[in-house]
Design a protein around this motif. Structure first.
Motif, PDB file in Angstrom:
ATOM      1  N   THR A 108       0.828  -1.209   0.000  1.00  0.00           N
ATOM      2  CA  THR A 108       0.000   0.000   0.000  1.00  0.00           C
ATOM      3  C   THR A 108       0.863   1.259   0.000  1.00  0.00           C
ATOM      4  O   THR A 108       0.526   2.248  -0.667  1.00  0.00           O
ATOM      5  N   TRP A 109       1.966   1.252   0.752  1.00  0.00           N
ATOM      6  CA  TRP A 109       2.883   2.391   0.716  1.00  0.00           C
ATOM      7  C   TRP A 109       3.511   2.527  -0.664  1.00  0.00           C
ATOM      8  O   TRP A 109       3.604   3.637  -1.209  1.00  0.00           O
ATOM      9  N   LEU A 110       3.927   1.418  -1.246  1.00  0.00           N
ATOM     10  CA  LEU A 110       4.518   1.456  -2.585  1.00  0.00           C
ATOM     11  C   LEU A 110       3.510   1.940  -3.617  1.00  0.00           C
ATOM     12  O   LEU A 110       3.884   2.602  -4.595  1.00  0.00           O
ATOM     13  N   MET A 111       2.228   1.651  -3.394  1.00  0.00           N
ATOM     14  CA  MET A 111       1.181   2.120  -4.297  1.00  0.00           C
ATOM     15  C   MET A 111       1.142   3.646  -4.328  1.00  0.00           C
ATOM     16  O   MET A 111       1.024   4.247  -5.417  1.00  0.00           O
ATOM     17  N   THR A 112       1.256   4.284  -3.169  1.00  0.00           N
ATOM     18  CA  THR A 112       1.241   5.750  -3.133  1.00  0.00           C
ATOM     19  C   THR A 112       2.491   6.331  -3.801  1.00  0.00           C
ATOM     20  O   THR A 112       2.417   7.353  -4.492  1.00  0.00           O
ATOM     21  N   ILE A 113       3.642   5.682  -3.601  1.00  0.00           N
ATOM     22  CA  ILE A 113       4.886   6.175  -4.211  1.00  0.00           C
ATOM     23  C   ILE A 113       4.829   6.045  -5.731  1.00  0.00           C
ATOM     24  O   ILE A 113       5.180   6.985  -6.470  1.00  0.00           O
ATOM     25  N   MET A 114       4.381   4.910  -6.236  1.00  0.00           N
ATOM     26  CA  MET A 114       4.316   4.703  -7.685  1.00  0.00           C
ATOM     27  C   MET A 114       3.306   5.638  -8.331  1.00  0.00           C
ATOM     28  O   MET A 114       3.497   6.082  -9.469  1.00  0.00           O
ATOM     29  N   THR A 115       2.230   5.953  -7.610  1.00  0.00           N
ATOM     30  CA  THR A 115       1.258   6.906  -8.139  1.00  0.00           C
ATOM     31  C   THR A 115       1.893   8.279  -8.329  1.00  0.00           C
ATOM     32  O   THR A 115       1.684   8.947  -9.351  1.00  0.00           O
ATOM     33  N   GLY A 116       2.680   8.713  -7.345  1.00  0.00           N
ATOM     34  CA  GLY A 116       3.343   9.998  -7.465  1.00  0.00           C
ATOM     35  C   GLY A 116       4.395  10.021  -8.565  1.00  0.00           C
ATOM     36  O   GLY A 116       4.501  10.996  -9.320  1.00  0.00           O
ATOM     37  N   ILE A 144      18.687  11.870   4.673  1.00  0.00           N
ATOM     38  CA  ILE A 144      17.727  11.798   5.774  1.00  0.00           C
ATOM     39  C   ILE A 144      16.304  11.622   5.247  1.00  0.00           C
ATOM     40  O   ILE A 144      15.530  10.786   5.755  1.00  0.00           O
ATOM     41  N   GLU A 145      15.926  12.392   4.230  1.00  0.00           N
ATOM     42  CA  GLU A 145      14.575  12.288   3.676  1.00  0.00           C
ATOM     43  C   GLU A 145      14.349  10.942   2.996  1.00  0.00           C
ATOM     44  O   GLU A 145      13.246  10.396   3.051  1.00  0.00           O
ATOM     45  N   THR A 146      15.379  10.400   2.383  1.00  0.00           N
ATOM     46  CA  THR A 146      15.241   9.081   1.748  1.00  0.00           C
ATOM     47  C   THR A 146      15.021   8.001   2.802  1.00  0.00           C
ATOM     48  O   THR A 146      14.175   7.115   2.641  1.00  0.00           O
ATOM     49  N   ILE A 147      15.800   8.082   3.899  1.00  0.00           N
ATOM     50  CA  ILE A 147      15.616   7.113   4.981  1.00  0.00           C
ATOM     51  C   ILE A 147      14.221   7.233   5.585  1.00  0.00           C
ATOM     52  O   ILE A 147      13.547   6.224   5.854  1.00  0.00           O
ATOM     53  N   SER A 148      13.763   8.472   5.807  1.00  0.00           N
ATOM     54  CA  SER A 148      12.427   8.663   6.379  1.00  0.00           C
ATOM     55  C   SER A 148      11.343   8.163   5.436  1.00  0.00           C
ATOM     56  O   SER A 148      10.290   7.699   5.891  1.00  0.00           O
ATOM     57  N   LEU A 149      11.589   8.247   4.131  1.00  0.00           N
ATOM     58  CA  LEU A 149      10.617   7.747   3.161  1.00  0.00           C
ATOM     59  C   LEU A 149      10.505   6.233   3.224  1.00  0.00           C
ATOM     60  O   LEU A 149       9.397   5.673   3.241  1.00  0.00           O
ATOM     61  N   ALA A 211      -6.855   0.498  12.961  1.00  0.00           N
ATOM     62  CA  ALA A 211      -7.208   0.339  11.555  1.00  0.00           C
ATOM     63  C   ALA A 211      -7.435   1.699  10.912  1.00  0.00           C
ATOM     64  O   ALA A 211      -6.999   1.950   9.771  1.00  0.00           O
ATOM     65  N   TYR A 212      -8.094   2.605  11.632  1.00  0.00           N
ATOM     66  CA  TYR A 212      -8.338   3.955  11.111  1.00  0.00           C
ATOM     67  C   TYR A 212      -7.025   4.714  10.940  1.00  0.00           C
ATOM     68  O   TYR A 212      -6.815   5.387   9.919  1.00  0.00           O
ATOM     69  N   VAL A 213      -6.119   4.623  11.925  1.00  0.00           N
ATOM     70  CA  VAL A 213      -4.842   5.323  11.847  1.00  0.00           C
ATOM     71  C   VAL A 213      -4.004   4.781  10.683  1.00  0.00           C
ATOM     72  O   VAL A 213      -3.349   5.551   9.960  1.00  0.00           O
ATOM     73  N   PHE A 214      -4.015   3.470  10.476  1.00  0.00           N
ATOM     74  CA  PHE A 214      -3.261   2.857   9.387  1.00  0.00           C
ATOM     75  C   PHE A 214      -3.687   3.458   8.047  1.00  0.00           C
ATOM     76  O   PHE A 214      -2.851   3.877   7.236  1.00  0.00           O
ATOM     77  N   VAL A 215      -4.991   3.519   7.819  1.00  0.00           N
ATOM     78  CA  VAL A 215      -5.492   4.029   6.538  1.00  0.00           C
ATOM     79  C   VAL A 215      -5.338   5.547   6.460  1.00  0.00           C
ATOM     80  O   VAL A 215      -5.064   6.094   5.388  1.00  0.00           O
ATOM     81  N   LEU A 216      -5.488   6.237   7.587  1.00  0.00           N
ATOM     82  CA  LEU A 216      -5.325   7.690   7.586  1.00  0.00           C
ATOM     83  C   LEU A 216      -3.911   8.084   7.183  1.00  0.00           C
ATOM     84  O   LEU A 216      -3.715   9.040   6.417  1.00  0.00           O
ATOM     85  N   LEU A 217      -2.915   7.369   7.678  1.00  0.00           N
ATOM     86  CA  LEU A 217      -1.536   7.649   7.279  1.00  0.00           C
ATOM     87  C   LEU A 217      -1.322   7.375   5.803  1.00  0.00           C
ATOM     88  O   LEU A 217      -0.588   8.103   5.120  1.00  0.00           O
ATOM     89  N   LEU A 218      -1.978   6.346   5.274  1.00  0.00           N
ATOM     90  CA  LEU A 218      -1.879   6.078   3.836  1.00  0.00           C
ATOM     91  C   LEU A 218      -2.467   7.219   3.020  1.00  0.00           C
ATOM     92  O   LEU A 218      -1.935   7.581   1.963  1.00  0.00           O
ATOM     93  N   THR A 219      -3.574   7.783   3.490  1.00  0.00           N
ATOM     94  CA  THR A 219      -4.166   8.911   2.769  1.00  0.00           C
ATOM     95  C   THR A 219      -3.235  10.128   2.795  1.00  0.00           C
ATOM     96  O   THR A 219      -3.143  10.868   1.797  1.00  0.00           O
TER      97      THR A 219
END
Length: 226
Positions: A108-116, A144-149, A211-219
């Motif tokens: 799911t995280w990779l999905m957001t990155i590939m979309t961008g 630093i930003e790459t590691i945080s990503l 579950a809500y926090v997991f999806v909220l962070l994805l958004t």
């Protein structure tokens, strides 16, 4: 004695049949029985809750990202179902396993990155270097930003695992204390039982909130890439 506390994180078997299978079949059976609830208050309340949660999740997202609403609400309902399974007798919570949570977090995280990277590659890569950064600090900030990503999916999986595991262990310790002191200190055992009931409600709330926090962070991750 200490090792027995972690037995709840293994799949229980009866007659060599893992009990997680009938537990996972219950939601599927309810789906096929939906026609029985088509004109009841149950389905109306369900639609109202899902619609309000979807509106709340999609609030910080721009218009192009609204098409991901069905995907995110499906992920959230899946995690809620898996989280609450562990509160049923003779089952276990699949989301207490880090491998399970990472299998949800990484794609799911990779999905957001590939979309961008597909829609706006320049802007997505620009997040690795804040605007106005002094030239000597550019290499360090990029690292630093790459590691945080790349740490984001790990944070998603570990957060979900740690919160559910801690709650289940606390309930296990409390229930063990109730059994041990029931014959020695009945009044204390009764008070501990009340505490256990309150912990059960708290764990139910944690299952829903995580579950809500997991999806909220994805958004929020998606918002950076659209």
């Amino acid at each position: 004695m200490t090792l027995s506390f972690f037995d709840q994180f293994s799949i229980p078997y009866i007659l060599w049949i893992p009990l997680i299978i009938p537990a996972l079949l219950i939601p599927t059976i309810l789906i096929f029985m939906t026609n029985r609830f088509m004109k009841t208050r149950y389905l109306t309340i369900q639609y109202w809750i899902v619609n309000n949660i979807t509106k709340q999740l999609m609030l910080p997202i721009n218009t192009p990202g609204l098409k991901w609403a069905s995907t995110f609400i499906t992920i959230m309902l899946l995690i809620i179902t898996l989280n609450t399974l562990g509160l049923l007798p003779y089952t276990f919570t699949p989301t207490t396993q880090l491998s399970m949570n990472m299998a949800l977090a990484v794609p799911t995280w990779l999905m957001t990155i590939m979309t961008g990277l597909r829609n706006q590659p320049t802007t997505s890569l620009g997040h690795l270097l804040p605007e106005g950064t002094p030239t000597p600090l550019i290499p360090m900030l990029i690292i630093i930003e790459t590691i945080s990503l790349f740490i984001r999916p790990v944070a998603l999986g570990v957060r979900l695992t740690a919160n559910l595991t801690a709650g289940h262990l606390l309930m296990q310790l409390t229930s063990t204390a109730v059994l041990v002191i029931s014959n020695i200190m009945p009044m204390t055992s009764l008070l501990t039982t009340i505490l256990l009931i309150l912990l059960t409600f708290l764990e139910m709330a944690v299952a829903l909130i995580q579950a809500y926090v997991f999806v909220l962070l994805l958004t929020l991750y998606l918002q950076e890439n659209i």
